[in-house]
Design a protein around this motif. Structure first.
Motif, PDB file in Angstrom:
ATOM      1  N   SER A   1      59.709 -87.357 -33.272  1.00 27.66           N
ATOM      2  CA  SER A   1      58.845 -87.836 -34.115  1.00 27.66           C
ATOM      3  C   SER A   1      57.503 -88.439 -33.661  1.00 27.66           C
ATOM      4  O   SER A   1      56.795 -88.201 -33.794  1.00 27.66           O
ATOM      5  N   LEU A   2      58.118 -89.595 -32.097  1.00 32.99           N
ATOM      6  CA  LEU A   2      56.714 -90.003 -31.842  1.00 32.99           C
ATOM      7  C   LEU A   2      55.918 -88.802 -30.952  1.00 32.99           C
ATOM      8  O   LEU A   2      55.144 -89.344 -30.773  1.00 32.99           O
ATOM      9  N   LYS A   3      56.396 -87.842 -30.415  1.00 39.30           N
ATOM     10  CA  LYS A   3      55.679 -86.446 -29.594  1.00 39.30           C
ATOM     11  C   LYS A   3      55.305 -86.388 -30.873  1.00 39.30           C
ATOM     12  O   LYS A   3      53.438 -86.355 -30.559  1.00 39.30           O
ATOM     13  N   VAL A   4      55.452 -85.889 -31.903  1.00 38.47           N
ATOM     14  CA  VAL A   4      54.350 -85.466 -33.022  1.00 38.47           C
ATOM     15  C   VAL A   4      53.233 -86.302 -33.494  1.00 38.47           C
ATOM     16  O   VAL A   4      52.131 -85.516 -33.244  1.00 38.47           O
ATOM     17  N   LEU A   5      53.434 -87.434 -33.273  1.00 34.53           N
ATOM     18  CA  LEU A   5      52.586 -88.660 -33.743  1.00 34.53           C
ATOM     19  C   LEU A   5      51.753 -88.898 -32.027  1.00 34.53           C
ATOM     20  O   LEU A   5      50.343 -88.892 -33.294  1.00 34.53           O
ATOM     21  N   TYR A   6      52.114 -88.847 -31.828  1.00 32.23           N
ATOM     22  CA  TYR A   6      51.595 -89.708 -30.236  1.00 32.23           C
ATOM     23  C   TYR A   6      50.366 -88.132 -30.338  1.00 32.23           C
ATOM     24  O   TYR A   6      49.199 -88.025 -29.903  1.00 32.23           O
ATOM     25  N   SER A   7      51.312 -86.494 -30.446  1.00 33.41           N
ATOM     26  CA  SER A   7      49.523 -85.585 -30.747  1.00 33.41           C
ATOM     27  C   SER A   7      49.281 -86.174 -31.755  1.00 33.41           C
ATOM     28  O   SER A   7      47.675 -85.624 -31.373  1.00 33.41           O
ATOM     29  N   TYR A   8      48.963 -85.491 -32.813  1.00 38.12           N
ATOM     30  CA  TYR A   8      48.383 -86.060 -33.588  1.00 38.12           C
ATOM     31  C   TYR A   8      47.259 -87.061 -34.001  1.00 38.12           C
ATOM     32  O   TYR A   8      45.734 -86.670 -33.661  1.00 38.12           O
ATOM     33  N   TYR A   9      47.481 -88.644 -33.037  1.00 35.97           N
ATOM     34  CA  TYR A   9      46.611 -89.290 -33.335  1.00 35.97           C
ATOM     35  C   TYR A   9      45.866 -89.377 -31.823  1.00 35.97           C
ATOM     36  O   TYR A   9      45.504 -90.091 -31.646  1.00 35.97           O
ATOM     37  N   ARG A  10      46.023 -88.088 -30.625  1.00 35.48           N
ATOM     38  CA  ARG A  10      45.841 -88.153 -29.473  1.00 35.48           C
ATOM     39  C   ARG A  10      46.028 -89.713 -28.308  1.00 35.48           C
ATOM     40  O   ARG A  10      45.423 -90.144 -27.817  1.00 35.48           O
ATOM     41  N   VAL A  11      47.257 -90.246 -28.287  1.00 33.90           N
ATOM     42  CA  VAL A  11      47.671 -91.236 -28.047  1.00 33.90           C
ATOM     43  C   VAL A  11      48.646 -90.493 -26.542  1.00 33.90           C
ATOM     44  O   VAL A  11      49.447 -89.904 -26.844  1.00 33.90           O
ATOM     45  N   GLY A  12      48.321 -90.911 -25.366  1.00 34.30           N
ATOM     46  CA  GLY A  12      49.460 -90.992 -24.353  1.00 34.30           C
ATOM     47  C   GLY A  12      50.536 -91.501 -24.540  1.00 34.30           C
ATOM     48  O   GLY A  12      50.545 -92.800 -24.891  1.00 34.30           O
TER      49      GLY A  12
END
Length: 391
Positions: free
Chosen positions: A338-349
């Protein structure tokens, strides 16, 4: 009335309780002459010659001496110290993720369902009231603070006191119709456990007397007002086709209408965790019932407690070990994904360690993670035990 509230919220009452239990704040004698005079019989001369570092009231103080740092407190009664720290742990995530599933795996899923429902309701109200009322925790000094994680949270009401009261008395009230036991002994155990948790909040310096009293009273009010409807709630939760939609819709709504603060606090993430567990378990209980998997104690109800034989202990230990592995594995897997998906969606490193504190990331990842834990606990784990012959 306001004078009484102010008195019960006085941090000096908490500090006095700590000193009576053998927990002393290291303090400079000339920093506060009156308090040093009052506590002179209780504190050693060596303590009175040390000084405070200047830190904010929610932090743990350190005493610097000879270029190093030492804890700001002295423990003189290690029995009470260990007892209250263990009691405080009964209100933490580790306890919830071990005790509640254990009741389902080894005692009665009915009791676990009741516990999860009441725990989620009580904890949500407690967390929400903290961020609405915004009353501070006891200040340090004079209080010794033994916990740091929740230092940014507000104090009233004590959710440890609320959850301890709710869990103890929900088990007591629900178990009478399911298991044969002497009610007086059950009442004694419920009062003892909830009292230990409440007293631990004073000992750890995290709550005032007002915080704990309000927590107990609010929890008791919720229990008393909902108790007449517990059977109806059970029936709706297990049999109504609307049950999953209500559980999911209500918890998502409560998540995103939760009060916003002007600073980061762990209450928001903890609330998402609570609502996620509640939603996952509720949907899971409904699915399990539709599949015919709901278990009941063997024989007539109320049933006798099963004998504590070596085989029963071994099977119970195996269930606990395998069940915890399943829940912790689910937690880690879903959290990572879930963190990987959210980081990708919000473009967070990935290196942005503060990103998971952002509302748009913290709320969904914690809700989804613990909803998955609730689903696995209420549907898959018991079925795995059946396949392995552990039930």
């Amino acid at each position: 009335m306001w004078e009484l509230f102010a008195y019960l919220h006085d941090p000096e009452l908490v500090a006095r309780f700590q000193r009576r239990c053998g927990l002393f704040l290291v303090q400079d004698a000339h920093h506060d002459p009156e308090r040093a005079k009052q506590n002179g019989d209780d504190e050693s001369r060596g303590q009175q010659n040390r000084r405070w570092d200047h830190q904010d009231k929610n932090s743990n103080y350190k005493i610097k001496q000879n270029g190093g740092s030492r804890p700001q407190y002295e423990v003189r009664n290690w029995f009470l110290h260990v007892l209250f720290l263990v009691s405080a742990g009964l209100g933490n995530e580790v306890f919830y993720i071990t005790c509640l599933p254990f009741i389902q795996w080894s005692l009665d899923p009915f009791l676990c369902r009741r516990l999860v429902n009441m725990w989620a309701v009580v904890m949500y109200f407690g967390q929400m009231m903290k961020d609405i009322l915004k009353l501070p925790r006891p200040s340090s000094p004079p209080v010794v603070k033994l916990e740091t994680r929740v230092g940014a949270e507000y104090g009233l009401p004590s959710t440890h006191a609320m959850s301890a009261t709710a869990i103890s008395f929900t088990v007591l009230l629900s178990a009478t119709s399911r298991i044969q036991f002497q009610f007086e002994w059950g009442l004694l155990i419920a009062v003892t456990l909830s009292s230990l948790v409440c007293l631990s909040r004073f000992y750890t310096g995290m709550h005032s007397i007002l915080d704990v009293l309000c927590g107990v009273l609010i929890s008791a009010l919720i229990l008393c007002s909902t108790y007449p409807y517990w059977e109806s709630i059970d029936h709706f939760q297990l049999t109504s086709s609307a049950s999953p939609l209500v559980a999911m819709g209500l918890t998502i709504l409560l998540n995103y209408t939760y009060p916003q603060l002007d600073h980061y606090s762990t209450t928001r993430g903890d609330t998402s965790t609570i609502l996620g567990v509640g939603a996952g378990c509720s949907v899971g209980y409904w699915v399990d019932h539709q599949l015919g998997g709901t278990r009941h104690p063997l024989g007539e109800i109320p049933a006798l407690l099963p004998p504590l034989t070596a085989g029963a202990v071994a099977r119970g230990g195996a269930r606990s070990l395998l069940g915890m592995m399943a829940l912790l594995g689910t937690r880690q897997l879903v959290k990572t994904l879930s963190l990987k998906v959210l980081y990708s969606y919000y473009r967070v490193g990935d290196g942005d360690t503060g990103a998971r504190r952002r509302r748009e990331i913290e709320v969904p990842y914690k809700f989804v993670t613990y909803m998955a834990v609730g689903l696995v606990n209420s549907i898959l784990v018991n079925r795995g035990f059946v396949l392995l012959g552990l039930l």
